[in-house]
Design a protein around this motif. Structure first.
Motif, PDB file in Angstrom:
ATOM      1  N   PHE A   1       0.831  -1.211   0.000  1.00 35.31           N
ATOM      2  CA  PHE A   1       0.000   0.000   0.000  1.00 35.31           C
ATOM      3  C   PHE A   1       0.862   1.256   0.000  1.00 35.31           C
ATOM      4  O   PHE A   1       0.560   2.229  -0.700  1.00 35.31           O
ATOM      5  CB  PHE A   1      -0.923  -0.023   1.219  1.00 35.31           C
ATOM      6  N   ASP A   2       1.959   1.240   0.749  1.00 33.06           N
ATOM      7  CA  ASP A   2       2.846   2.401   0.816  1.00 33.06           C
ATOM      8  C   ASP A   2       3.614   2.615  -0.490  1.00 33.06           C
ATOM      9  O   ASP A   2       4.061   3.737  -0.770  1.00 33.06           O
ATOM     10  CB  ASP A   2       3.831   2.237   1.975  1.00 33.06           C
ATOM     11  N   LEU A   3       3.778   1.566  -1.284  1.00 33.22           N
ATOM     12  CA  LEU A   3       4.476   1.698  -2.558  1.00 33.22           C
ATOM     13  C   LEU A   3       3.577   2.265  -3.651  1.00 33.22           C
ATOM     14  O   LEU A   3       4.051   3.020  -4.509  1.00 33.22           O
ATOM     15  CB  LEU A   3       5.026   0.334  -3.006  1.00 33.22           C
TER      16      LEU A   3
ATOM     17  N   PHE B   1      13.277  -0.726   0.414  1.00 35.94           N
ATOM     18  CA  PHE B   1      12.004  -1.359   0.108  1.00 35.94           C
ATOM     19  C   PHE B   1      11.297  -0.662  -1.054  1.00 35.94           C
ATOM     20  O   PHE B   1      11.008   0.528  -1.006  1.00 35.94           O
ATOM     21  CB  PHE B   1      11.113  -1.346   1.348  1.00 35.94           C
ATOM     22  N   GLY B   2      11.041  -1.433  -2.108  1.00 36.15           N
ATOM     23  CA  GLY B   2      10.324  -0.913  -3.271  1.00 36.15           C
ATOM     24  C   GLY B   2      11.143  -0.059  -4.198  1.00 36.15           C
ATOM     25  O   GLY B   2      10.603   0.501  -5.154  1.00 36.15           O
ATOM     26  N   LYS B   3      12.455   0.058  -3.977  1.00 40.51           N
ATOM     27  CA  LYS B   3      13.259   0.986  -4.766  1.00 40.51           C
ATOM     28  C   LYS B   3      13.872   0.375  -6.020  1.00 40.51           C
ATOM     29  O   LYS B   3      14.484   1.069  -6.815  1.00 40.51           O
ATOM     30  CB  LYS B   3      14.399   1.561  -3.901  1.00 40.51           C
ATOM     31  N   GLY B   4      13.759  -0.940  -6.186  1.00 38.65           N
ATOM     32  CA  GLY B   4      14.410  -1.561  -7.335  1.00 38.65           C
ATOM     33  C   GLY B   4      13.567  -1.567  -8.585  1.00 38.65           C
ATOM     34  O   GLY B   4      14.066  -1.760  -9.689  1.00 38.65           O
TER      35      GLY B   4
ATOM     36  N   GLY C   1       2.584  -4.026 -15.319  1.00 36.00           N
ATOM     37  CA  GLY C   1       4.040  -3.950 -15.309  1.00 36.00           C
ATOM     38  C   GLY C   1       4.592  -3.133 -14.160  1.00 36.00           C
ATOM     39  O   GLY C   1       5.683  -3.420 -13.653  1.00 36.00           O
ATOM     40  N   ASP C   2       3.840  -2.098 -13.734  1.00 36.97           N
ATOM     41  CA  ASP C   2       4.293  -1.274 -12.610  1.00 36.97           C
ATOM     42  C   ASP C   2       4.357  -2.088 -11.326  1.00 36.97           C
ATOM     43  O   ASP C   2       5.168  -1.807 -10.442  1.00 36.97           O
ATOM     44  CB  ASP C   2       3.356  -0.080 -12.418  1.00 36.97           C
ATOM     45  N   LEU C   3       3.497  -3.086 -11.214  1.00 37.32           N
ATOM     46  CA  LEU C   3       3.534  -3.962 -10.043  1.00 37.32           C
ATOM     47  C   LEU C   3       4.574  -5.066 -10.219  1.00 37.32           C
ATOM     48  O   LEU C   3       5.284  -5.428  -9.269  1.00 37.32           O
ATOM     49  CB  LEU C   3       2.157  -4.578  -9.800  1.00 37.32           C
ATOM     50  N   ALA C   4       4.677  -5.598 -11.423  1.00 32.52           N
ATOM     51  CA  ALA C   4       5.585  -6.716 -11.667  1.00 32.52           C
ATOM     52  C   ALA C   4       7.030  -6.362 -11.332  1.00 32.52           C
ATOM     53  O   ALA C   4       7.762  -7.169 -10.750  1.00 32.52           O
ATOM     54  CB  ALA C   4       5.468  -7.176 -13.119  1.00 32.52           C
ATOM     55  N   VAL C   5       7.457  -5.147 -11.682  1.00 26.60           N
ATOM     56  CA  VAL C   5       8.864  -4.781 -11.450  1.00 26.60           C
ATOM     57  C   VAL C   5       9.162  -4.542  -9.975  1.00 26.60           C
ATOM     58  O   VAL C   5      10.329  -4.459  -9.584  1.00 26.60           O
ATOM     59  CB  VAL C   5       9.269  -3.528 -12.261  1.00 26.60           C
TER      60      VAL C   5
ATOM     61  N   GLY D   1       8.966  -6.624  -7.758  1.00 28.84           N
ATOM     62  CA  GLY D   1       9.591  -7.808  -7.196  1.00 28.84           C
ATOM     63  C   GLY D   1      11.057  -7.586  -6.867  1.00 28.84           C
ATOM     64  O   GLY D   1      11.581  -8.148  -5.896  1.00 28.84           O
ATOM     65  N   HIS D   2      11.737  -6.763  -7.672  1.00 25.26           N
ATOM     66  CA  HIS D   2      13.124  -6.397  -7.387  1.00 25.26           C
ATOM     67  C   HIS D   2      13.108  -5.233  -6.394  1.00 25.26           C
ATOM     68  O   HIS D   2      12.804  -4.114  -6.750  1.00 25.26           O
ATOM     69  CB  HIS D   2      13.837  -5.985  -8.678  1.00 25.26           C
ATOM     70  N   GLY D   3      13.401  -5.528  -5.145  1.00 24.29           N
ATOM     71  CA  GLY D   3      13.314  -4.523  -4.093  1.00 24.29           C
ATOM     72  C   GLY D   3      12.034  -4.612  -3.295  1.00 24.29           C
ATOM     73  O   GLY D   3      11.819  -3.827  -2.378  1.00 24.29           O
ATOM     74  N   GLY D   4      11.182  -5.588  -3.637  1.00 27.47           N
ATOM     75  CA  GLY D   4       9.883  -5.680  -2.981  1.00 27.47           C
ATOM     76  C   GLY D   4       9.855  -6.503  -1.709  1.00 27.47           C
ATOM     77  O   GLY D   4       8.773  -6.773  -1.177  1.00 27.47           O
ATOM     78  N   LEU D   5      11.008  -6.885  -1.203  1.00 27.59           N
ATOM     79  CA  LEU D   5      11.071  -7.652   0.046  1.00 27.59           C
ATOM     80  C   LEU D   5      11.413  -6.714   1.194  1.00 27.59           C
ATOM     81  O   LEU D   5      12.538  -6.225   1.305  1.00 27.59           O
ATOM     82  CB  LEU D   5      12.131  -8.757  -0.050  1.00 27.59           C
TER      83      LEU D   5
END
Length: 343
Positions: free
Chosen positions: A297-299, A337-340, A313-317, A319-323
């Motif tokens: 939600f914060d992303l 978090f969320g920066k990749g 696609g905005d959500l799919a990417v 995954g890199h940085g989404g942990l």
């Protein structure tokens, strides 16, 4: 560089710092490398024992670092972005409003591939406040060729590298599902969390509907907020695959486009993004939003509040940085978090 008499140095560029020592008062550079000597500087230079100076030999094909830094800032500048005064060949970009920072990463990389120049920015899609630093620009040498700066301009293209999108004061409806809350068995914990996060972006909350685990009741609550003119509806709870978790079904029943049910982000894998009516986002938020400091939600919220329409696609990417590492003291958004994720 060349050695000249200080009395003849007006208009020339210093090749090194000039230190002034006043016992018990100061020991610091009175003039920095790259400073352009003015008539007022001559007495000061002589007072610190500098009767000769090493200066750069300028020519019509070169630019001083301060002039070059201005060119680099011009490649970045856009609405709501202001420069700091140039200092030692560096200009920083400062936010003039609260908003979402957008960086054209491929073109920024192309500029930074040009030798002797650099632009450093915050991550793209970063939520910033008025007065925040967005980027810094400078050239590496004291004097740089005009041809090199033309390379940088060509790499950047004809659009600014940065954009700062103001947040829109959206009207928001909150729909909270769950028989345990609807029947008063437990107290709602979603509402306060969501209101706090929405308030950060200046949202107007139209209200919160607490409904049972019933598809038609959930659908009706969503439609009710849409009929009131909601520009965003957030549905909390009921997002897993349990038989009683019916929020995704109800959101689908409202109509429109389901962009994605699921996101490669932890916490937040069971997130749902859809658009209905007049392109109004309707979000399905999993329970993690209630008890984790930073989630999917914060992303997505800053981008939605800045008026962006998100695609799969905005959500799919993400995954890199989404942990999220769920640090004991959450520092989001000042973390990875969320920066990749960049398309």
């Amino acid at each position: 560089m060349k050695l000249i008499e200080t009395q003849k140095a007006v208009g020339h560029i210093l090749c090194h710092d000039i230190t002034q020592i006043i016992p018990g008062v100061t020991k610091d550079a009175v003039f920095r490398k790259g400073h352009v000597v003015t008539p007022e500087d001559i007495p000061v230079l002589l007072s610190v024992g500098k009767e000769h100076l090493y200066v750069w030999e300028a020519d019509e094909n070169s630019l001083h670092e301060n002039e070059a830094a201005q060119i680099l800032f011009d490649l970045c500048k856009n609405d709501h972005i202001a420069p700091t005064p140039v200092k030692e060949g560096k200009i920083e970009c400062i936010a003039q409003i609260d908003g979402l920072l957008k960086v054209d990463v491929p073109r920024l990389t192309a500029v930074n591939m040009v030798p002797e120049v650099m632009i450093a920015t915050r991550h793209t899609n970063y939520p910033v406040r008025k007065g925040d630093k967005l980027a810094g620009t400078r050239v590496i040498p004291l004097v740089i060729s005009k041809a090199r700066m033309e390379e940088a301009k060509a790499a950047a293209g004809n659009r600014p590298l940065l954009a700062l999108l103001p947040y829109q004061r959206k009207r928001v409806g909150i729909v909270t599902t769950g028989s345990e809350v609807y029947h008063g068995r437990i107290q709602d914990a979603f509402g306060p969390v969501l209101r706090k996060k929405l308030a950060f972006y200046g949202a107007e909350v139209l209200g919160q509907a607490i409904v049972d685990d019933d598809v038609e009741m959930i659908r009706g609550a969503i439609q009710g907020f849409l009929d009131q003119g909601a520009e965003l509806v957030v549905c909390s709870g009921g997002m897993s695959v349990d038989p009683d978790d019916l929020t995704p079904t109800a959101i689908q029943a409202v109509g429109g486009e389901i962009v994605s049910y699921g996101a490669p982000v932890l916490p937040g894998a069971m997130f749902l993004l859809s658009y209905t009516g007049e392109d109004v986002p309707v979000l399905g938020l999993p329970g993690c939003v209630m008890y984790h400091d930073a989630t999917i939600f914060d992303l997505v919220l800053p981008r939605i509040m800045a008026g962006e329409r998100l695609a799969k696609g905005d959500l799919a990417v993400l995954g890199h940085g989404g942990l999220c590492l769920q640090c004991p003291d959450c520092r989001y958004p000042d973390c990875g978090f969320g920066k990749g994720g960049v398309l």
